[in-house]
Design a protein around this motif. Sequence first.
Motif, PDB file in Angstrom:
ATOM      1  N   LYS A 513       0.804  -1.222   0.000  1.00  0.00           N
ATOM      2  CA  LYS A 513       0.000   0.000   0.000  1.00  0.00           C
ATOM      3  C   LYS A 513       0.845   1.284   0.000  1.00  0.00           C
ATOM      4  O   LYS A 513       0.332   2.368  -0.259  1.00  0.00           O
ATOM      5  CB  LYS A 513      -0.941   0.014   1.209  1.00  0.00           C
ATOM      6  N   ASP A 514       2.134   1.150   0.326  1.00  0.00           N
ATOM      7  CA  ASP A 514       2.983   2.339   0.373  1.00  0.00           C
ATOM      8  C   ASP A 514       3.625   2.653  -0.990  1.00  0.00           C
ATOM      9  O   ASP A 514       4.413   3.588  -1.122  1.00  0.00           O
ATOM     10  CB  ASP A 514       4.080   2.182   1.428  1.00  0.00           C
ATOM     11  N   THR A 515       3.278   1.887  -2.012  1.00  0.00           N
ATOM     12  CA  THR A 515       3.821   2.126  -3.355  1.00  0.00           C
ATOM     13  C   THR A 515       3.352   3.487  -3.878  1.00  0.00           C
ATOM     14  O   THR A 515       2.184   3.857  -3.727  1.00  0.00           O
ATOM     15  CB  THR A 515       3.359   1.019  -4.326  1.00  0.00           C
ATOM     16  N   THR A 516       4.268   4.209  -4.509  1.00  0.00           N
ATOM     17  CA  THR A 516       3.929   5.543  -5.003  1.00  0.00           C
ATOM     18  C   THR A 516       3.661   5.523  -6.514  1.00  0.00           C
ATOM     19  O   THR A 516       4.053   4.596  -7.226  1.00  0.00           O
ATOM     20  CB  THR A 516       5.071   6.540  -4.733  1.00  0.00           C
ATOM     21  N   GLU A 517       3.020   6.595  -6.960  1.00  0.00           N
ATOM     22  CA  GLU A 517       2.753   6.763  -8.393  1.00  0.00           C
ATOM     23  C   GLU A 517       4.054   6.745  -9.189  1.00  0.00           C
ATOM     24  O   GLU A 517       4.162   6.095 -10.236  1.00  0.00           O
ATOM     25  CB  GLU A 517       2.013   8.084  -8.612  1.00  0.00           C
ATOM     26  N   GLN A 518       5.080   7.441  -8.665  1.00  0.00           N
ATOM     27  CA  GLN A 518       6.348   7.523  -9.377  1.00  0.00           C
ATOM     28  C   GLN A 518       7.033   6.166  -9.483  1.00  0.00           C
ATOM     29  O   GLN A 518       7.661   5.844 -10.498  1.00  0.00           O
ATOM     30  CB  GLN A 518       7.283   8.535  -8.702  1.00  0.00           C
ATOM     31  N   GLU A 519       6.904   5.347  -8.443  1.00  0.00           N
ATOM     32  CA  GLU A 519       7.501   4.007  -8.484  1.00  0.00           C
ATOM     33  C   GLU A 519       6.870   3.161  -9.588  1.00  0.00           C
ATOM     34  O   GLU A 519       7.567   2.407 -10.286  1.00  0.00           O
ATOM     35  CB  GLU A 519       7.339   3.315  -7.123  1.00  0.00           C
ATOM     36  N   ILE A 520       5.558   3.301  -9.743  1.00  0.00           N
ATOM     37  CA  ILE A 520       4.871   2.572 -10.819  1.00  0.00           C
ATOM     38  C   ILE A 520       5.361   3.053 -12.179  1.00  0.00           C
ATOM     39  O   ILE A 520       5.680   2.255 -13.076  1.00  0.00           O
ATOM     40  CB  ILE A 520       3.343   2.754 -10.717  1.00  0.00           C
ATOM     41  N   ILE A 533       3.982   4.057 -21.629  1.00  0.00           N
ATOM     42  CA  ILE A 533       4.110   4.329 -20.194  1.00  0.00           C
ATOM     43  C   ILE A 533       2.983   5.250 -19.722  1.00  0.00           C
ATOM     44  O   ILE A 533       2.733   6.295 -20.331  1.00  0.00           O
ATOM     45  CB  ILE A 533       5.469   4.991 -19.886  1.00  0.00           C
ATOM     46  N   PRO A 534       2.301   4.892 -18.639  1.00  0.00           N
ATOM     47  CA  PRO A 534       1.270   5.796 -18.113  1.00  0.00           C
ATOM     48  C   PRO A 534       1.871   7.141 -17.707  1.00  0.00           C
ATOM     49  O   PRO A 534       2.879   7.186 -16.997  1.00  0.00           O
ATOM     50  CB  PRO A 534       0.737   5.047 -16.885  1.00  0.00           C
ATOM     51  N   ARG A 535       1.264   8.208 -18.195  1.00  0.00           N
ATOM     52  CA  ARG A 535       1.671   9.546 -17.761  1.00  0.00           C
ATOM     53  C   ARG A 535       1.026   9.896 -16.430  1.00  0.00           C
ATOM     54  O   ARG A 535       1.491  10.771 -15.717  1.00  0.00           O
ATOM     55  CB  ARG A 535       1.268  10.582 -18.816  1.00  0.00           C
ATOM     56  N   LYS A 536      -0.065   9.191 -16.135  1.00  0.00           N
ATOM     57  CA  LYS A 536      -0.766   9.408 -14.874  1.00  0.00           C
ATOM     58  C   LYS A 536      -1.122   8.059 -14.264  1.00  0.00           C
ATOM     59  O   LYS A 536      -1.444   7.112 -14.981  1.00  0.00           O
ATOM     60  CB  LYS A 536      -2.040  10.227 -15.090  1.00  0.00           C
ATOM     61  N   VAL A 537      -1.074   8.013 -12.937  1.00  0.00           N
ATOM     62  CA  VAL A 537      -1.477   6.820 -12.189  1.00  0.00           C
ATOM     63  C   VAL A 537      -2.460   7.241 -11.105  1.00  0.00           C
ATOM     64  O   VAL A 537      -2.214   8.219 -10.384  1.00  0.00           O
ATOM     65  CB  VAL A 537      -0.258   6.113 -11.550  1.00  0.00           C
ATOM     66  N   GLN A 538      -3.560   6.546 -11.029  1.00  0.00           N
ATOM     67  CA  GLN A 538      -4.563   6.820 -10.004  1.00  0.00           C
ATOM     68  C   GLN A 538      -4.787   5.548  -9.188  1.00  0.00           C
ATOM     69  O   GLN A 538      -5.064   4.483  -9.749  1.00  0.00           O
ATOM     70  CB  GLN A 538      -5.892   7.249 -10.643  1.00  0.00           C
ATOM     71  N   PHE A 539      -4.633   5.639  -7.882  1.00  0.00           N
ATOM     72  CA  PHE A 539      -4.877   4.492  -7.004  1.00  0.00           C
ATOM     73  C   PHE A 539      -6.321   4.512  -6.518  1.00  0.00           C
ATOM     74  O   PHE A 539      -6.839   5.563  -6.106  1.00  0.00           O
ATOM     75  CB  PHE A 539      -3.934   4.516  -5.799  1.00  0.00           C
ATOM     76  N   VAL A 540      -6.977   3.367  -6.588  1.00  0.00           N
ATOM     77  CA  VAL A 540      -8.360   3.241  -6.104  1.00  0.00           C
ATOM     78  C   VAL A 540      -8.466   1.981  -5.248  1.00  0.00           C
ATOM     79  O   VAL A 540      -7.619   1.090  -5.319  1.00  0.00           O
ATOM     80  CB  VAL A 540      -9.361   3.162  -7.290  1.00  0.00           C
ATOM     81  N   ASP A 541      -9.535   1.923  -4.463  1.00  0.00           N
ATOM     82  CA  ASP A 541      -9.744   0.750  -3.608  1.00  0.00           C
ATOM     83  C   ASP A 541     -10.279  -0.437  -4.402  1.00  0.00           C
ATOM     84  O   ASP A 541     -10.032  -1.596  -4.058  1.00  0.00           O
ATOM     85  CB  ASP A 541     -10.719   1.087  -2.462  1.00  0.00           C
ATOM     86  N   ALA A 542     -11.034  -0.149  -5.465  1.00  0.00           N
ATOM     87  CA  ALA A 542     -11.602  -1.226  -6.282  1.00  0.00           C
ATOM     88  C   ALA A 542     -11.938  -0.680  -7.660  1.00  0.00           C
ATOM     89  O   ALA A 542     -12.220   0.512  -7.821  1.00  0.00           O
ATOM     90  CB  ALA A 542     -12.849  -1.795  -5.619  1.00  0.00           C
ATOM     91  N   LEU A 543     -11.919  -1.563  -8.648  1.00  0.00           N
ATOM     92  CA  LEU A 543     -12.330  -1.192 -10.002  1.00  0.00           C
ATOM     93  C   LEU A 543     -13.797  -1.557 -10.197  1.00  0.00           C
ATOM     94  O   LEU A 543     -14.256  -2.579  -9.682  1.00  0.00           O
ATOM     95  CB  LEU A 543     -11.487  -1.951 -11.042  1.00  0.00           C
TER      96      LEU A 543
END
Length: 565
Positions: A513-520, A533-543
Motif C-alpha cells: 500500500k505504500d507504493t507511489t505513483e512515481q515508483e509505478i 508508459i502511463p503519464r498518470k497513475v490513479q490508485f483506487v480501492d476497487a475497479l
Amino acid sequence: MDRPHYKFWPARLPKSITVPATSLWHNLATSAARYPDKPALVFFGSVITYREFMAQAERLAGTLYALGVRRGDRVVLDMQNCPQLVIAHFAILRANAVVVPVNPMNRAEELKHYITDPDAKVAITTGDLAPELAKASDALPPAQRLAHVIVTQFTDTFDPAVEGDEAPAPAWRDWLLTQYPSAKLEGGQVMSWKEAVNADHEAPPHVVGANDMALLPYTSGTTGLPKGCIHNHSSLNHNAFASQLWGLGSSEGVMLAVVPMFHITGTVSLMHTTIVFGGTMVIMPRWDRDVAGRLISRWKVTSWTNIPTMVIDLLASPNFANYDLSSLVYIGGGGAAMPQAIAQRLLDSYGLKYQEGYGLTETAAPSHANPFENPKQQCLGIPYMGTDSRVVDPDTLKEMPIGESGEIITHGPEVFQGYWKRPEATAAAFVDFEGKRFFRTGDMGRMDEDGYFFMTDRLKRMINASGFKVWPAEVELLMFKHPAIQEACVISTKDDYRGESVKAVIVLRATHKDTTEQEIIDWCRENMAVYKIPRKVQFVDALPKSGSGKVMWRLLQEAESAVKA
C-alpha cells in the motif's frame, strides 16, 4: 454499388493497377540498374548510392544464408531509422526470408514475444538496443532463443565529425556517436555489421515471388499479445506502386524519411515507394524540428510523409523563418487528424494541401487517401486504387446510409492474408459481403455524399498518442507483472500536445500500500516502450465491475473524459 468518389477521381490515375508478379527485391535491383550512381540513402551528409545500397544488401543476404536463414524464415529487425535498417530490410528479402520489424522502444519483456511468436533465430539491431534484445533472448528457454544477432553502430554509415546543416542534433550526439560494447548472447553468437556486410558469402538464388510472405509486422488489439500480420510481396507491392502514382513520385523525388520505418507507414509509403521510383531518402533517426527544417532546405526535399504533430512542431520553431520549404510538392500523413487551422496555414502560406490518409497494419498502410487534386480537411479520403470500402452496421453487417456512422470494412489487393498462427482471430477479422472477403477494421466512420470517409469513433479500445497506437490490454498484461499491482485498468487521458496519453487506474495489493505513483511509472519505464508508459497513475480501492466480473473500463473512461471536459 454507387461509387460517388469516382467523380473526384484524378483523371491522371487509373482506378486500379496490375500488381507486379515479382518480389520487392526486384524493385531495388531495377532502380540500381537504372540509377547506379544516384543517391539512395542520405544520413548526416553521408551518401549511399543505389549501386552501393544493392551491393551491401547482396553481401548481407549472403551472410544471412551462411547463418542458416532459409526461404520463409523470419528475421527480427530492431532499429531506429538509419541506412542500416533499409539495407538490412532488403537483405532479408534478398535472402528469400521474411522481415519482422520491431519497434525499437520495446523493452526485454516485450521483445520476448517478437522472438518466440515468429520463431526467429536471427536478429539485426543497433548497438544501443542489442543488450535489451540479448536480455530478452537470454530469459527464454534454450530452444526458443536467438542463435545469431548482427549489431551495427550508427557511425558505420556516417562520419561522426560532420558539422553544420548536416550534423545530428546536439542532444543526439552521445546516442549516435557512442561505440557500444559488444553484447553477449547466451547460447548464441554476436557479429558486427562490418563483419556481416564484408564477409565473402554468396547470396542464395532469389526465388520468392508475389505470393510469398515478405513482412510480418505486429499489431495489438483489444485482448492478448500482439498478432503478426501476414503480408506477401504482392500486398506491399500494390501499395508501393499505387503510392508512387498517387503521391506524384518520380526518380527526382527526395523524401524526408522521419516517420519510423519499423512502422507500416514508413515501411510501405516511404521506404518501398521511394525504391520503386528510384528516389532519394534523407534519413532522420528520430524527430527534431530544427534538424528537419535544415534537411528540407539543404536537400530540397520534395515529399514529406509525417504525423501532424511534427508539422505543428516545425511551424512553432523560433528558427522557422530560416527554413526554405519551397521545394515541397507533397506533404501528408495519418495516424491522427491534422488540426484544421494548421492545414489552412499550410495552404494559405505555402500552397500545400495536407494529404490525409487512413490505413492499418493489416492494409499495408493506405486503404484510403485524399486525392491530390481534391483533398478534404480532417478526412480519411476515398478508397485507394482497387479498393472497395463500405460502412456497415457492426452487428447486422448491413450497409449504412450516406452520412450515418458504422464500421468501416475494406476489400482490396493491399489487405493482409491473415494473422500469424491465429486462425480464430483471422476468421473473426473477415466477413463475406456481396460475395467478397472484407476486412473488418474495427473503426467507426461515415461516408459523405461525395464518397469521402470520415472517422467518427472506435469499436476497438485503443489510445492514440501522437500517432502511436497504444492497446490498453497489452499495457495491462505488462503491468500485472509488477508485484504491487493487484488490478489495473488502462484508459486514455487528454493531452494538449500528444492528443491522448495513457492513464492507469490501479488497485494495490494489501502488502504494497505504500507504493507511489512515481515508483509505478519508473517500473513501467524499465519494462515497456516509452509511448505506452502511463503519464498518470490513479490508485483506487476497487475497479468497477459488471455482474460477470469484467472490469467496466468505459465507466472509468467516461469519468476521466468528464473531468477533462
